[in-house]
Scaffold this active site. Structure first.
Site, short mmCIF file in Angstrom:
data_model
loop_
_atom_site.label_atom_id
_atom_site.label_comp_id
_atom_site.label_asym_id
_atom_site.label_seq_id
_atom_site.Cartn_x
_atom_site.Cartn_y
_atom_site.Cartn_z
N ARG A 31 0.80 -1.11 0.13
CA ARG A 31 0.04 -0.08 0.00
C ARG A 31 0.78 1.08 -0.09
NH1 ARG A 31 -4.94 -2.19 0.96
NH2 ARG A 31 -4.75 -4.15 2.43
N ASP A 32 0.52 2.33 -0.63
CA ASP A 32 1.06 3.46 -0.81
C ASP A 32 0.89 4.07 0.54
OD1 ASP A 32 2.13 5.65 -3.02
OD2 ASP A 32 1.55 6.49 -1.28
N ILE A 33 1.88 4.71 1.24
CA ILE A 33 1.88 5.27 2.40
C ILE A 33 1.16 6.51 2.39
CG2 ILE A 33 3.82 7.00 2.48
CD1 ILE A 33 4.74 5.80 4.96
N ASN A 88 5.32 7.04 -13.10
CA ASN A 88 5.94 8.53 -13.13
C ASN A 88 7.43 8.35 -13.81
OD1 ASN A 88 3.37 9.53 -12.66
ND2 ASN A 88 4.20 9.24 -10.46
N VAL A 97 10.42 8.67 -5.77
CA VAL A 97 11.21 7.54 -5.47
C VAL A 97 11.71 7.22 -6.76
CG1 VAL A 97 11.34 5.41 -4.50
CG2 VAL A 97 9.63 7.11 -3.64
N HIS A 101 8.34 1.95 -10.40
CA HIS A 101 7.19 1.33 -9.61
C HIS A 101 6.10 1.90 -10.33
CE1 HIS A 101 8.09 5.43 -7.89
NE2 HIS A 101 6.67 5.60 -7.66
N HIS A 103 1.84 2.67 -9.86
CA HIS A 103 0.64 2.91 -8.93
C HIS A 103 -0.35 2.48 -9.54
CE1 HIS A 103 2.64 6.61 -7.15
NE2 HIS A 103 3.52 6.40 -8.24
P1 5GP Z 1 6.36 8.60 -7.10
O1 5GP Z 1 6.15 10.04 -6.98
O2 5GP Z 1 7.89 8.27 -7.29
O3 5GP Z 1 5.71 8.11 -8.52
O4 5GP Z 1 5.75 7.97 -6.11
C1 5GP Z 1 6.30 7.37 -4.91
C2 5GP Z 1 5.23 7.01 -3.94
O5 5GP Z 1 5.79 6.35 -2.88
C3 5GP Z 1 4.50 8.03 -3.61
O6 5GP Z 1 3.06 7.88 -3.78
C4 5GP Z 1 4.59 7.92 -2.08
O7 5GP Z 1 3.44 8.21 -0.96
C5 5GP Z 1 4.97 6.50 -1.84
N1 5GP Z 1 6.11 6.33 -0.88
C6 5GP Z 1 7.13 7.06 -0.46
N2 5GP Z 1 7.80 6.57 0.48
C7 5GP Z 1 7.03 5.42 1.03
C8 5GP Z 1 7.35 4.30 2.00
O8 5GP Z 1 8.18 4.41 2.68
N3 5GP Z 1 6.53 3.51 2.09
C9 5GP Z 1 5.33 3.41 1.03
N4 5GP Z 1 4.48 2.42 1.29
N5 5GP Z 1 5.17 4.44 0.27
C10 5GP Z 1 5.98 5.24 -0.06
#
Ligand code: 5GP
Ligand code: ZN
Length: 121
Positions: A31-33, A88, A97, A101, A103
């Site tokens: 799950r996304d945090i 992304n 990050v 990955h 979503h």
């Molecule tokens: P991005 O913006 O890189 O596409 O998405 C990174 C996602 O990772 C974000 O939606 C953010 O909420 C999620 N995220 C960042 N750090 C963590 C973490 O430590 N644990 C989890 N489960 N999600 C994370």
């Protein structure tokens, strides 16, 4: 090779906690945090690479496993109506990050792309 300073590598290694919802040989789902939809999962290939920009023709099997896992965890989370899979790329693409990955968003009506919606809308 895991990246030394990568939170998703740490989660995959079990060195950081996550709310895991599924896994297979190639990928892990948790799950996304900071969820932006009732269902907001992340499907993360075990192998570290920065983004989809780095994918090659050799990555086909791994990507098939990623999308298989996305389907399984989306269905298990109750996205019977449909869901969205988004990745992304780079800062300009909204990536925070730097470990590839995907979503998986759902659980509510998502807006059509023609409406000018961003992927999480
Ligand atoms: P991005 O913006 O890189 O596409 O998405 C990174 C996602 O990772 C974000 O939606 C953010 O909420 C999620 N995220 C960042 N750090 C963590 C973490 O430590 N644990 C989890 N489960 N999600 C994370
Ligand atoms: Zn990583």
């Amino acid at each position: 090779m895991p990246d030394q300073d990568c939170i998703f590598c740490d989660i995959i290694a079990g060195d950081l906690p996550s709310d895991q919802v599924g896994e297979n040989e190639a990928a892990v789902a948790f799950r996304d945090i900071n969820p932006r939809a009732p269902v907001h999962l992340l499907v993360v290939p075990r192998r570290h690479r920065t983004s989809a920009h780095d994918l090659t023709a050799h990555d086909g099997d791994e990507l098939a496993q990623v999308f298989t896992l996305a389907r399984e965890v989306a269905e298990a989370a109750g996205t019977a109506d449909g869901y969205r899979v988004v990745t992304n790329v780079g800062r300009g693409g909204g990536q925070m990050v730097d470990h590839l990955h995907f979503h998986v968003l759902g659980g509510r009506q998502l807006r059509h792309i023609d409406s000018g919606a961003s992927p999480q809308d």
